[in-house]
Design a protein around this motif. Structure first.
Motif, PDB file in Angstrom:
ATOM      1  N   GLY A   1       3.337   2.329  13.438  1.00 24.20           N
ATOM      2  CA  GLY A   1       2.995   2.111  15.164  1.00 24.20           C
ATOM      3  C   GLY A   1       1.802   2.481  15.563  1.00 24.20           C
ATOM      4  N   ASN A   2       1.919   2.723  16.874  1.00 22.67           N
ATOM      5  CA  ASN A   2       0.305   3.255  17.724  1.00 22.67           C
ATOM      6  C   ASN A   2       0.262   4.551  17.415  1.00 22.67           C
ATOM      7  N   LYS A   3       1.377   5.466  17.334  1.00 20.53           N
ATOM      8  CA  LYS A   3       1.478   6.872  16.991  1.00 20.53           C
ATOM      9  C   LYS A   3       2.328   7.161  15.929  1.00 20.53           C
ATOM     10  N   PRO A   4       1.727   6.882  14.647  1.00 23.91           N
ATOM     11  CA  PRO A   4       2.135   6.901  13.417  1.00 23.91           C
ATOM     12  C   PRO A   4       2.396   8.233  13.193  1.00 23.91           C
ATOM     13  N   ALA A   5       3.140   8.779  12.094  1.00 21.76           N
ATOM     14  CA  ALA A   5       3.550  10.082  11.462  1.00 21.76           C
ATOM     15  C   ALA A   5       2.159  10.741  11.010  1.00 21.76           C
ATOM     16  N   ASP A   6       1.642   9.829  10.456  1.00 21.57           N
ATOM     17  CA  ASP A   6       0.308  10.284   9.712  1.00 21.57           C
ATOM     18  C   ASP A   6      -0.608   8.808   9.811  1.00 21.57           C
ATOM     19  N   LYS A   7      -1.992   9.157  10.351  1.00 24.52           N
ATOM     20  CA  LYS A   7      -2.590   8.016  10.587  1.00 24.52           C
ATOM     21  C   LYS A   7      -3.348   7.499   8.994  1.00 24.52           C
ATOM     22  N   LYS A   8      -3.600   8.598   8.296  1.00 20.57           N
ATOM     23  CA  LYS A   8      -4.097   8.279   7.024  1.00 20.57           C
ATOM     24  C   LYS A   8      -3.014   7.435   6.234  1.00 20.57           C
ATOM     25  N   LEU A   9      -1.916   7.750   6.160  1.00 20.77           N
ATOM     26  CA  LEU A   9      -0.852   7.103   5.514  1.00 20.77           C
ATOM     27  C   LEU A   9      -0.559   5.838   6.027  1.00 20.77           C
ATOM     28  N   LYS A  10      -0.648   5.735   7.163  1.00 20.46           N
ATOM     29  CA  LYS A  10      -0.629   4.115   7.836  1.00 20.46           C
ATOM     30  C   LYS A  10      -1.502   3.175   7.305  1.00 20.46           C
ATOM     31  N   SER A  11      -2.823   3.806   7.312  1.00 17.05           N
ATOM     32  CA  SER A  11      -3.787   3.044   6.856  1.00 17.05           C
ATOM     33  C   SER A  11      -3.837   2.613   5.250  1.00 17.05           C
ATOM     34  N   LEU A  12      -3.190   3.660   4.361  1.00 17.62           N
ATOM     35  CA  LEU A  12      -3.041   3.373   3.166  1.00 17.62           C
ATOM     36  C   LEU A  12      -1.902   2.454   2.859  1.00 17.62           C
ATOM     37  N   MET A  13      -0.811   2.663   3.734  1.00 15.12           N
ATOM     38  CA  MET A  13       0.231   1.636   3.569  1.00 15.12           C
ATOM     39  C   MET A  13      -0.042   0.178   3.790  1.00 15.12           C
ATOM     40  N   LEU A  14      -1.116   0.243   4.725  1.00 15.02           N
ATOM     41  CA  LEU A  14      -1.370  -1.296   5.121  1.00 15.02           C
ATOM     42  C   LEU A  14      -2.368  -1.797   4.300  1.00 15.02           C
ATOM     43  N   GLY A  15      -2.901  -0.965   3.131  1.00 16.05           N
ATOM     44  CA  GLY A  15      -3.831  -1.405   2.073  1.00 16.05           C
ATOM     45  C   GLY A  15      -5.409  -1.525   2.368  1.00 16.05           C
ATOM     46  N   LYS A  16      -5.460  -0.586   3.520  1.00 18.05           N
ATOM     47  CA  LYS A  16      -7.077  -0.233   3.929  1.00 18.05           C
ATOM     48  C   LYS A  16      -7.456   0.721   3.346  1.00 18.05           C
TER      49      LYS A  16
ATOM     50  N   GLY B   1       0.769  -1.210   0.086  1.00 13.14           N
ATOM     51  CA  GLY B   1       0.153  -0.072   0.121  1.00 13.14           C
ATOM     52  C   GLY B   1       0.591   1.271  -0.031  1.00 13.14           C
ATOM     53  N   ALA B   2       0.324   2.217  -0.254  1.00 13.66           N
ATOM     54  CA  ALA B   2       0.844   3.663  -0.492  1.00 13.66           C
ATOM     55  C   ALA B   2      -0.013   4.810  -0.437  1.00 13.66           C
ATOM     56  N   GLY B   3       0.605   5.872  -0.057  1.00  9.95           N
ATOM     57  CA  GLY B   3      -0.113   7.191   0.131  1.00  9.95           C
ATOM     58  C   GLY B   3       0.736   8.311   0.185  1.00  9.95           C
ATOM     59  N   VAL B   4       0.160   9.708   0.239  1.00 11.61           N
ATOM     60  CA  VAL B   4       0.793  10.798   0.402  1.00 11.61           C
ATOM     61  C   VAL B   4       0.724  11.155   1.889  1.00 11.61           C
ATOM     62  N   ARG B   5       2.187  11.591   2.318  1.00 11.64           N
ATOM     63  CA  ARG B   5       2.330  12.008   3.464  1.00 11.64           C
ATOM     64  C   ARG B   5       1.957  13.582   3.493  1.00 11.64           C
ATOM     65  N   SER B   6       0.919  14.073   4.427  1.00  8.69           N
ATOM     66  CA  SER B   6       0.631  15.627   4.167  1.00  8.69           C
ATOM     67  C   SER B   6       0.788  16.111   5.574  1.00  8.69           C
ATOM     68  N   LYS B   7       0.904  17.269   5.540  1.00  8.40           N
ATOM     69  CA  LYS B   7       1.209  18.169   7.038  1.00  8.40           C
ATOM     70  C   LYS B   7       0.307  19.691   6.672  1.00  8.40           C
ATOM     71  N   TYR B   8      -0.602  19.943   7.467  1.00  7.12           N
ATOM     72  CA  TYR B   8      -1.203  21.440   7.107  1.00  7.12           C
ATOM     73  C   TYR B   8      -1.651  21.151   5.714  1.00  7.12           C
ATOM     74  N   PHE B   9      -2.244  20.527   5.191  1.00  8.77           N
ATOM     75  CA  PHE B   9      -2.707  20.434   3.809  1.00  8.77           C
ATOM     76  C   PHE B   9      -1.584  20.429   2.859  1.00  8.77           C
ATOM     77  N   LEU B  10      -0.239  20.221   3.094  1.00 10.86           N
ATOM     78  CA  LEU B  10       0.590  20.233   2.101  1.00 10.86           C
ATOM     79  C   LEU B  10       1.255  18.862   2.084  1.00 10.86           C
ATOM     80  N   SER B  11       1.508  18.353   0.557  1.00  5.93           N
ATOM     81  CA  SER B  11       1.883  16.969   0.309  1.00  5.93           C
ATOM     82  C   SER B  11       3.539  17.200   0.402  1.00  5.93           C
ATOM     83  N   LEU B  12       4.013  16.113   1.115  1.00  2.49           N
ATOM     84  CA  LEU B  12       5.592  16.132   1.262  1.00  2.49           C
ATOM     85  C   LEU B  12       6.133  15.012   0.616  1.00  2.49           C
ATOM     86  N   TYR B  13       5.530  13.623   0.823  1.00  2.00           N
ATOM     87  CA  TYR B  13       6.101  12.630   0.146  1.00  2.00           C
ATOM     88  C   TYR B  13       5.337  11.454  -0.122  1.00  2.00           C
TER      89      TYR B  13
END
Length: 187
Positions: free
Chosen positions: A172-187, A45-57
């Motif tokens: 982990g339990n406190k991921p950098a980005d919850k949405k990205l975690k979910s996408l990386m896990l294919g959810k 799975g994959a997704g975009v890491r965003s912070k304050y509405f900015l796409s970072l990686y």
């Protein structure tokens, strides 16, 4: 006319085959499978890491066997890889180091001092300037972690606990980005 039609069908078939081998996210083309040290890894799975509405990686997770269970991924000794494709000029070496250090703190909590020397060694990966288009790969075999930038091996860090802590930044339990975690896990 018949030859032109056959040529057209072959062209369409080859385009479908190529697109089936890749996934595109935010203009980043990811391979659906890669070979790492003789092991075939599949894009989980994959997704975009965003912070304050900015796409970072674009963050992507590759596994030998697909899984949507973060703990199974974190505690598995099978080969796995996280890839970060930089898509923002706002990411600097200093900001990446700061963010990764904060990620380790969230991943490890009060166990942070036990891996401080490994973390300090790993942070050197972000010593050079970071540019749009740079690709970081963190590959683990269960015994060691290898960190690459644009295909160049930058460091190797030994130890299972370090690997779990690094992957815990995203899974982990406190991921950098919850949405990205979910996408990386294919959810």
């Amino acid at each position: 006319m018949k030859r032109a039609f056959i040529a057209f069908l072959l062209t369409v078939a080859s385009m479908v085959t190529v697109s089936a081998q890749t996934t595109e996210i935010s203009d980043v083309v990811l391979q659906n499978s890669v070979d790492e040290a003789g092991t075939k890894l599949q894009l989980n799975g994959a997704g975009v890491r965003s912070k304050y509405f900015l796409s970072l990686y674009v963050g992507s997770l590759y596994l030998a066997e697909k899984s949507s269970d973060a703990n199974k991924v974190l505690y598995s000794n099978k080969m796995k890889m996280i890839q970060l494709d930089i898509i923002s000029s706002l990411i600097t070496a200093e900001k990446m180091e700061e963010t990764v250090r904060a990620g380790f703190k969230n991943s490890l909590g009060d166990k942070l001092p036990t891996l401080q020397s490994e973390i300090d060694s790993f942070i050197a990966v972000f010593g050079e300037e970071i540019e749009v288009g740079d690709i970081f790969k963190f590959v683990t075999s269960g015994k060691e972690l290898k960190a690459y930038k644009n295909g160049k091996l930058l460091t190797t860090v030994e130890g299972e606990e370090f690997q779990k802590a690094l992957f815990g930044i995203w899974l982990g339990n406190k991921p950098a980005d919850k949405k990205l975690k979910s996408l990386m896990l294919g959810k």
